[in-house]
Write a protein that holds these residues in place. Structure first.
Motif, PDB file in Angstrom:
ATOM      1  N   UNK A  75      60.255  21.358  69.862  1.00 26.45           N
ATOM      2  CA  UNK A  75      60.793  20.016  69.646  1.00 26.45           C
ATOM      3  C   UNK A  75      60.407  19.482  68.260  1.00 26.45           C
ATOM      4  N   UNK A  76      59.193  19.781  67.821  1.00 25.82           N
ATOM      5  CA  UNK A  76      58.714  19.283  66.524  1.00 25.82           C
ATOM      6  C   UNK A  76      59.441  19.943  65.354  1.00 25.82           C
ATOM      7  N   UNK A  88      53.374  29.268  64.501  1.00 24.63           N
ATOM      8  CA  UNK A  88      52.390  30.364  64.440  1.00 24.63           C
ATOM      9  C   UNK A  88      51.514  30.286  65.688  1.00 24.63           C
ATOM     10  N   UNK A  89      51.352  31.421  66.358  1.00 25.07           N
ATOM     11  CA  UNK A  89      50.528  31.478  67.553  1.00 25.07           C
ATOM     12  C   UNK A  89      49.538  32.620  67.435  1.00 25.07           C
ATOM     13  N   UNK A  90      48.279  32.334  67.731  1.00 23.34           N
ATOM     14  CA  UNK A  90      47.277  33.400  67.806  1.00 23.34           C
ATOM     15  C   UNK A  90      46.456  33.209  69.077  1.00 23.34           C
ATOM     16  N   UNK A 104      52.450  24.406  64.199  1.00 27.55           N
ATOM     17  CA  UNK A 104      53.867  24.268  63.860  1.00 27.55           C
ATOM     18  C   UNK A 104      54.063  23.218  62.775  1.00 27.55           C
ATOM     19  N   UNK A 105      55.145  23.382  62.050  1.00 27.85           N
ATOM     20  CA  UNK A 105      55.500  22.376  61.057  1.00 27.85           C
ATOM     21  C   UNK A 105      56.098  21.171  61.791  1.00 27.85           C
ATOM     22  N   UNK A 155      51.105  20.471  62.645  1.00 26.55           N
ATOM     23  CA  UNK A 155      50.434  20.088  63.877  1.00 26.55           C
ATOM     24  C   UNK A 155      49.752  21.349  64.411  1.00 26.55           C
ATOM     25  N   UNK A 156      48.455  21.272  64.668  1.00 24.95           N
ATOM     26  CA  UNK A 156      47.716  22.426  65.180  1.00 24.95           C
ATOM     27  C   UNK A 156      47.066  22.056  66.497  1.00 24.95           C
ATOM     28  N   UNK A 157      47.302  22.899  67.486  1.00 22.78           N
ATOM     29  CA  UNK A 157      46.730  22.733  68.812  1.00 22.78           C
ATOM     30  C   UNK A 157      45.813  23.923  69.068  1.00 22.78           C
ATOM     31  N   UNK A 158      44.569  23.641  69.413  1.00 21.33           N
ATOM     32  CA  UNK A 158      43.617  24.700  69.743  1.00 21.33           C
ATOM     33  C   UNK A 158      43.168  24.478  71.180  1.00 21.33           C
ATOM     34  N   UNK A 159      43.356  25.518  71.995  1.00 19.83           N
ATOM     35  CA  UNK A 159      42.932  25.481  73.386  1.00 19.83           C
ATOM     36  C   UNK A 159      41.847  26.530  73.577  1.00 19.83           C
ATOM     37  N   UNK A 160      40.768  26.144  74.225  1.00 20.46           N
ATOM     38  CA  UNK A 160      39.671  27.063  74.502  1.00 20.46           C
ATOM     39  C   UNK A 160      39.395  26.978  75.996  1.00 20.46           C
TER      40      UNK A 160
END
Length: 168
Positions: A75-76, A88-90, A104-105, A155-160
């Motif tokens: 959506x973004x 980008x996903x890692x 994502x941009x 926008x960066x999302x980090x899940x741990x």
């Protein structure tokens, strides 16, 4: 419900034989779906993933995390010019923790509330705007963290998440 969504996702004809990215059927089905959408919408997709031996994190929780994260990223980037659309996903394990980073941009700088909700851009506001909040609930079940880096163009999302039985 999410359980019905998960069953429908895994039954989709295009996902009958998903690409094996991680050796986890749910994540691979969602990644295959993301890859197809990115191809159709000319979005540059960068994947840094490898087989993941996830033992304790439930499929339904993986579907909530990845489904919401991918929907938000798509959506973004959607309104951006083609040359700026990038996701980008890692994913990797470190000790007993699964680290997921999705960047994502974007062209909006959303202001989030402390409960991880933000003003939805969808017309049906009553039933939307809960994605990050749902993700935070899942992450907390696994002694994890949800971190957001919200910049003007990225926008960066980090899940741990803790997966104590995983093999490193």
């Amino acid at each position: 419900s999410t359980e019905i969504y998960l069953k429908e996702l895994l039954a989709m004809e295009s996902l009958a034989d998903p690409t094996s990215f991680t050796e986890n059927l749910v994540i691979d089905a969602l990644l295959t779906q993301l890859e197809e959408r990115c191809l159709i919408e000319n979005i540059h997709l960068d994947l840094v993933v490898k087989p993941l031996n996830i033992k304790e994190i439930k499929d339904i929780d993986l579907a909530i995390l990845f489904g919401n994260a991918f929907d938000n990223a798509l959506e973004a980037v959607s309104p951006l010019p083609e040359d700026q659309k990038k996701i980008c996903l890692s994913m990797h394990f470190k000790k007993n923790y699964l680290f997921i980073t999705l960047k994502n941009t974007q062209n909006n700088h959303y202001h989030f509330h402390s409960d991880y909700s933000y003003p939805t851009t969808k017309e049906n506001k009553k039933n939307h705007g809960f994605g990050l909040k749902n993700m935070e609930q899942v992450v907390s079940k696994y002694d994890g963290q949800l971190k957001i880096k919200n910049e003007k163009e990225n926008f960066t999302l980090v899940l741990v998440l803790k997966d104590a039985l995983s093999i490193k």
